[in-house]
Design an enzyme around this catalytic site. Structure first.
Site: not given
Length: 246
Positions: A24, A26, A69, A21-22
Site C-alpha cells: 500500500g 509503495w 486482512n 509488507d508495504g
C-alpha cells in the site's frame, strides 16, 4: 546453483518465512491506488520464490493474507482474492515444473469455494515435488492457529484417542497447520521497516532469527534476500544456551 558459498555466504537457512509488507505504501508514494501495489507485489512474490530456490532454500513461507486482512475495504479484499486466483491458475504449472511443492496454511473455509478448489488441486498436483516447499499463509492468524490446535487436542482427549500426559511440545506442534512435515523457520524477514511479527507463526518463530528491512515489498529482490541471509549468518544462534555449552 543451489546453496553454495559463491554468493558470499554459507548455506542458506532451511526455512525462511517472510512478512510481505508495504504494498500500500509503495502505491501511495507513487500516487496509485493500493490495489496497484498488491499487483506489483505479485512480481516480488515470483522473484522471491525463484531467488529462494536458486539459493537452495528448502522451505519458503509467505504471509499472504491474514485473518485481520478480512477487515480491509471490500474492493481491496476483492482485488487480493482475484490476484490469488490469478496466481493459482497461472503459476502452479511453473511451480510444478520447477519441482516446488505448494502447501497452504490458514482458515481456508473463509475463502470462496472456487479458491478452495484451486488450492486443493494445486496441492495435489505438486504433492510429490521435493526441490522446495512453498507455504502460503492465507486467511491465517497465529493466535487462532494455537486455539484450533488446543481444541483439536482437547477433542482427542475427550474421545480417548490420547491422554493429558500425551500433551507436550512435540504433540502440540503436530496439531498446528504446519504439522510434522514443515520445520520451524530459521529466519523470518519483514519488509517495509515495521518491527513486529503481526500474529504470524507465533509458535513456530520461537527461535527464528528476525530480520527487518526497510525495503517495501514490491521492491524486494533476490539481492535483498541474499543480504538477509548474510545477516542470518552474522547471528550467534545459541537457542537459549550459553556460549560454552554449544
Amino acid at each position: 546453483m543451489h546453496g553454495t558459498d559463491s554468493q558470499g555466504f554459507g548455506p542458506p537457512p532451511a526455512h525462511i518465512a517472510i512478512i510481505m509488507d508495504g504494498n500500500g505504501r509503495w502505491a501511495t508514494a507513487r500516487g496509485l491506488p493500493r490495489t496497484a501495489g498488491h499487483k506489483r507485489g505479485v512480481d516480488a512474490v515470483r522473484n522471491a520464490i525463484e531467488g529462494a530456490r536458486e539459493l537452495g532454500v528448502r522451505y519458503l513461507t509467505l504471509y499472504s493474507f491474514s485473518t485481520e486482512n478480512w477487515s480491509r475495504p471490500e474492493d481491496e479484499v476483492s482485488t487480493l482474492m482475484q490476484l490469488l486466483r490469478f496466481y493459482l491458475r497461472g503459476e502452479i504449472a511453473k511451480l510444478h515444473k520447477n519441482g516446488i511443492r505448494l502447501r497452504v496454511i490458514g482458515d481456508r473455509q473463509r475463502l470462496s469455494p472456487d479458491i478452495q478448489a484451486l488450492i486443493e488441486n494445486s496441492e495435489a498436483l505438486t504433492a510429490d515435488n521435493q526441490d522446495m516447499t512453498l507455504v502460503l499463509a492465507l486467511s491465517y492468524g497465529g493466535r487462532q492457529e494455537l486455539v484450533d490446535a488446543a481444541r483439536r487436542m482437547a477433542e482427542s482427549v475427550a474421545r480417548g484417542d490420547m491422554s493429558p500426559g500425551d500433551i507436550n511440545a512435540e504433540s502440540f506442534s503436530q496439531h498446528l497447520f504446519t504439522g510434522s512435515d514443515i520445520p520451524d523457520p530459521d529466519l523470518m524477514i519483514r519488509t517495509s521497516g515495521e518491527k513486529r511479527i503481526s500474529n504470524f507463526l507465533l509458535w513456530q518463530l520461537a527461535y527464528a532469527e528476525l530480520v527487518f528491512v526497510d525495503t517495501l515489498w514490491p521492491d524486494f529482490t533476490k539481492r535483498d534476500l541474499e543480504e538477509a541471509i548474510r545477516e542470518f549468518h552474522r547471528r550467534d544462534r545459541r537457542f537459549g544456551a550459553t556460549v560454552g555449552s554449544r
